[in-house]
Write a protein that holds these residues in place. Structure first.
Motif, PDB file in Angstrom:
ATOM      1  N   UNK A  95       7.272   2.231  -2.803  1.00 13.87           N
ATOM      2  CA  UNK A  95       6.431   2.923  -1.840  1.00 13.87           C
ATOM      3  C   UNK A  95       7.304   3.413  -0.691  1.00 13.87           C
ATOM      4  N   UNK A  96       6.700   4.122   0.230  1.00 15.87           N
ATOM      5  CA  UNK A  96       7.486   4.731   1.308  1.00 15.87           C
ATOM      6  C   UNK A  96       8.239   3.695   2.127  1.00 15.87           C
ATOM      7  N   UNK A  97       7.602   2.575   2.424  1.00 19.27           N
ATOM      8  CA  UNK A  97       8.228   1.586   3.309  1.00 19.27           C
ATOM      9  C   UNK A  97       8.468   0.230   2.639  1.00 19.27           C
ATOM     10  N   UNK A  98       8.289   0.160   1.336  1.00 24.12           N
ATOM     11  CA  UNK A  98       8.473  -1.119   0.653  1.00 24.12           C
ATOM     12  C   UNK A  98       8.651  -0.887  -0.840  1.00 24.12           C
ATOM     13  N   UNK A  99       9.094  -1.930  -1.539  1.00 24.42           N
ATOM     14  CA  UNK A  99       9.147  -1.869  -2.993  1.00 24.42           C
ATOM     15  C   UNK A  99       8.816  -3.248  -3.543  1.00 24.42           C
ATOM     16  N   UNK A 100       8.457  -3.251  -4.826  1.00 24.88           N
ATOM     17  CA  UNK A 100       7.963  -4.465  -5.438  1.00 24.88           C
ATOM     18  C   UNK A 100       8.565  -4.610  -6.824  1.00 24.88           C
TER      19      UNK A 100
ATOM     20  N   UNK B  40      11.183  -3.764 -13.764  1.00 22.26           N
ATOM     21  CA  UNK B  40      10.287  -2.721 -13.258  1.00 22.26           C
ATOM     22  C   UNK B  40      10.096  -2.850 -11.747  1.00 22.26           C
ATOM     23  N   UNK B  41      10.022  -1.681 -11.079  1.00 18.81           N
ATOM     24  CA  UNK B  41       9.844  -1.655  -9.628  1.00 18.81           C
ATOM     25  C   UNK B  41       8.811  -0.597  -9.246  1.00 18.81           C
ATOM     26  N   UNK B  42       7.856  -0.993  -8.420  1.00 25.99           N
ATOM     27  CA  UNK B  42       6.967  -0.041  -7.765  1.00 25.99           C
ATOM     28  C   UNK B  42       7.566   0.260  -6.404  1.00 25.99           C
TER      29      UNK B  42
ATOM     30  N   UNK C 270       0.842  -1.187   0.000  1.00 22.03           N
ATOM     31  CA  UNK C 270       0.000   0.000   0.000  1.00 22.03           C
ATOM     32  C   UNK C 270       0.881   1.243   0.000  1.00 22.03           C
ATOM     33  N   UNK C 271       0.486   2.240  -0.790  1.00 22.61           N
ATOM     34  CA  UNK C 271       1.250   3.472  -0.815  1.00 22.61           C
ATOM     35  C   UNK C 271       0.828   4.381  -1.950  1.00 22.61           C
ATOM     36  N   UNK C 272       1.600   5.460  -2.110  1.00 22.78           N
ATOM     37  CA  UNK C 272       1.320   6.458  -3.136  1.00 22.78           C
ATOM     38  C   UNK C 272       2.000   6.034  -4.438  1.00 22.78           C
ATOM     39  N   UNK C 273       1.230   6.004  -5.515  1.00 22.37           N
ATOM     40  CA  UNK C 273       1.798   5.630  -6.811  1.00 22.37           C
ATOM     41  C   UNK C 273       2.720   6.723  -7.332  1.00 22.37           C
ATOM     42  N   UNK C 274       3.891   6.318  -7.764  1.00 25.46           N
ATOM     43  CA  UNK C 274       4.778   7.147  -8.578  1.00 25.46           C
ATOM     44  C   UNK C 274       5.196   6.276  -9.750  1.00 25.46           C
TER      45      UNK C 274
ATOM     46  N   UNK D 210      15.121  -0.652 -14.678  1.00 25.30           N
ATOM     47  CA  UNK D 210      16.522  -1.052 -14.851  1.00 25.30           C
ATOM     48  C   UNK D 210      16.681  -1.556 -16.283  1.00 25.30           C
ATOM     49  N   UNK D 211      17.653  -1.005 -16.998  1.00 30.51           N
ATOM     50  CA  UNK D 211      17.884  -1.367 -18.393  1.00 30.51           C
ATOM     51  C   UNK D 211      18.532  -2.742 -18.435  1.00 30.51           C
ATOM     52  N   UNK D 212      17.740  -3.740 -18.769  1.00 29.90           N
ATOM     53  CA  UNK D 212      18.208  -5.122 -18.819  1.00 29.90           C
ATOM     54  C   UNK D 212      17.402  -5.819 -19.920  1.00 29.90           C
ATOM     55  N   UNK D 213      17.625  -7.092 -20.093  1.00 27.68           N
ATOM     56  CA  UNK D 213      16.868  -7.878 -21.059  1.00 27.68           C
ATOM     57  C   UNK D 213      16.182  -9.034 -20.343  1.00 27.68           C
ATOM     58  N   UNK D 214      14.880  -8.892 -20.003  1.00 25.32           N
ATOM     59  CA  UNK D 214      14.016  -7.749 -20.320  1.00 25.32           C
ATOM     60  C   UNK D 214      14.182  -6.619 -19.294  1.00 25.32           C
TER      61      UNK D 214
END
Length: 264
Positions: free
Chosen positions: A24-29, A20-22, A4-8, A13-17
Motif C-alpha cells: 500500500x502507499x504507506x505500508x506493506x504486508x 507474497x506481499x500486499x 488500508x489502501x488501494x489494491x494492486x 518473491x521466487x522462493x520455496x514457498x
C-alpha cells in the motif's frame, strides 16, 4: 492490526514457498505470515490506478475513461499478435508501445491445471508464472518483440489451451505431465518467422511451490461489489488468489483499484 489502501496485484518473491506481499502507499504486508489467521476484508471505495480519481473501476484497475484511452490498456496487451510497434505503427502511444513491445518476450508452456501456452516479457520470468498459479513452466522460444511471441502463441493455441482453469488450479487438480516432452512437440507447429529461435537443447524447467495449508474441495469467489465485508481464516495463497478455510477465494488481480481495509 489494520491495513488500508488501494489494491494492486501482490508482489512476489521466487522462493520455496513463494513469498507474497500486499503493498500500500504507506505500508506493506507479508501475506505468508497471515496463514492460519482470521482476516476481515472490507470495501472502502475506488481509486483508478491510472488517473488516481475515485471513479468506479471498469477493468484491470482502470476507470472506464482510462481503460478506453490508456496506452497500457490497448488490445495488444491481451492479444500480443495485434502488436504493431515493430512496424512503427501507433495504437495509442507509439513511444510507450515501442518500450513495451520491442523487448525480448518468452513463449512458454506452463501447468496450472492442464498444459497451457502463454506469452510474457522476459523481465517477467518467473513472475508471470507465479501470478497464474503454475506449478511448472518451461520456455519454448525467446523472441525479440511481442508480435513474434503473439503469432507463436496463436499457432500453438490449436494444440494447447491458453487460459488457466482457475477453479482446478485452486483445488490443486493439476495434470501430471512432462513439459520437456511437450516442448519438443512444438517445433513442427512454430511459424516460419520464429523457427530460428527454437533451440532443441533442454530449457530450464521451473518448479513453483505455494504457501497453502489446505486446498478446498469447492471454491466460491468473493465479489466486493456484492459482499462489501468478508471475514475468514486464510489457508493459502496461490496465483493472485487468497484461499480461505471455508472455500472462499479472493482474486486480488480482479479487484485492483479497489480501496480496502484489512483487519487482522
Amino acid at each position: 492490526m489494520i491495513y488500508e489502501g488501494v489494491l494492486t496485484k501482490m508482489q512476489t518473491e521466487f522462493a520455496n514457498p513463494i513469498q507474497y506481499y500486499l503493498v500500500f502507499e504507506n505500508s506493506f504486508l507479508n501475506v505468508n505470515q497471515l496463514l492460519g489467521k482470521e482476516l476481515e476484508i472490507s470495501f472502502q471505495g475506488y481509486q483508478c490506478l491510472e488517473c488516481g480519481k475515485k471513479k468506479k473501476i471498469f477493468r484491470q484497475g482502470f476507470c472506464y475513461d482510462c481503460f478506453m484511452g490508456s496506452a497500457s490498456a490497448g488490445d495488444w496487451i491481451m492479444k500480443p499478435e495485434l502488436s504493431t510497434a515493430h512496424l512503427d505503427i501507433e495504437d495509442r502511444d507509439l513511444e510507450y508501445e515501442k518500450k513495451v513491445q520491442l523487448q525480448p518476450h518468452v513463449v512458454y508452456l506452463a501447468v496450472s491445471s492442464e498444459v497451457k501456452v502463454g506469452v510474457t516479457r522476459k523481465t517477467q520470468v518467473p513472475t508471470r508464472w507465479i501470478d497464474q498459479g503454475a506449478e511448472q513452466a518451461i520456455p519454448i522460444v525467446e523472441v525479440p518483440n511481442r508480435y513474434l511471441a503473439g503469432i507463436t502463441e496463436v499457432a500453438l493455441k490449436d494444440h494447447f489451451v491458453d487460459k488457466t482453469h482457475w477453479q482446478k488450479m485452486l483445488k490443486n487438480e493439476v495434470l501430471k505431465t512432462d513439459l520437456y516432452d511437450e516442448r519438443l512437440k512444438v517445433k513442427k507447429w512454430l511459424p516460419k518467422e520464429v523457427e530460428e529461435y527454437f533451440d532443441t537443447t533442454k530449457e530450464e524447467l521451473f518448479e513453483l511451490f505455494y504457501p497453502v495449508l489446505q486446498y478446498p474441495n469447492k471454491v466460491a469467489s468473493l465479489n466486493l461489489d456484492k459482499s462489501t465485508v468478508y471475514s475468514g481464516k486464510l489457508s493459502g495463497i496461490k496465483g493472485q488468489y487468497l484461499i480461505f478455510e471455508d472455500g472462499t477465494v479472493f482474486n486480488i488481480r480482479t479487484f485492483e483499484g479497489y480501496v480496502v481495509k484489512i483487519e487482522i
